[in-house]
Design an enzyme around this catalytic site. Sequence first.
Site, short mmCIF file in Angstrom:
data_model
loop_
_atom_site.label_atom_id
_atom_site.label_comp_id
_atom_site.label_asym_id
_atom_site.label_seq_id
_atom_site.Cartn_x
_atom_site.Cartn_y
_atom_site.Cartn_z
N GLY A 22 0.58 -0.91 -0.31
CA GLY A 22 0.14 -0.16 -0.24
C GLY A 22 0.69 1.26 0.21
O GLY A 22 0.29 2.41 -0.84
N TYR A 67 -7.99 -17.90 3.61
CA TYR A 67 -7.11 -16.96 2.83
C TYR A 67 -7.41 -16.58 1.21
O TYR A 67 -7.79 -15.88 0.76
CB TYR A 67 -5.33 -16.79 3.31
#
Length: 265
Positions: free
Chosen positions: A20, A155
């Site tokens: 990010g 996941y």
Amino acid sequence: MDLKLKGKTALVTGSSSGLGEAIVKMLAAEGAAVIVHGRNQERAERVANEINASGGNARTAIGDLTTDEGADAVAAAALQGGAIDILVNNAGATSHKSWGEASADDWLDIYNNNVVSYVRMIRRIVPQMKLLGWGRLVHIGGGLGIQPIKEQPHYNATLAARHNMSASLARQLKETGITSNVVSPGAIINPMVEEWLVNAAPKFGWGTDLEEIKYKAVQDLIPNDTGRFGKPEEIAGAVSYLCSNYADYISGAVIRVDGGTIRCL
């Protein structure tokens, strides 16, 4: 190449570190005003300060997206400075538990972290994008959502849900000027991965030189057509392109940035 992002404002969730951080810094370098999100004020401010020191325009929004209250706080802080043109959903969690280890609560927890957190921000940011008549939604997915492995099933499933959710959203946003796409990274190198590789090298016989270790690890664990790990900046480049006007005709897509790891058309 000028992606023409000047005048746009982008919120990148989970941008106080890692992938990010690379994304928010590239969007800022392309001229967008950016909002750095994280749960830790100090780490988010570090990234924002680095962007501002480089001539960019950054501020922070702090909150835990796994709760409605946290998402409310992030959206309020982000929108306080004006409209949001770009939302990059990146924040999430990983888990390496196997089928035998992951409980029903583990499944619920990671689904909340990795899917519902995306939905929370979509619901809070998209309505004002509709008023703008233009918007970009980019969701970070993953190759394990396309070709899952036997481990970490909970996941893997959340990545598949992100891909499905993004395509459904693209259909919902038909002819609004807002696009919804997924960037699906392969194995990306970072200091944490490098540390794991060095520690695992004796077990797998990968040698002692870091570059040799990385090359052999790719061959053994994630064989791909480039013969290497990806870099955070390569994911950020794909995200930045999808945020630009050059990507007006791309919506409901999954853009794989994985060196050819996933072997399907």
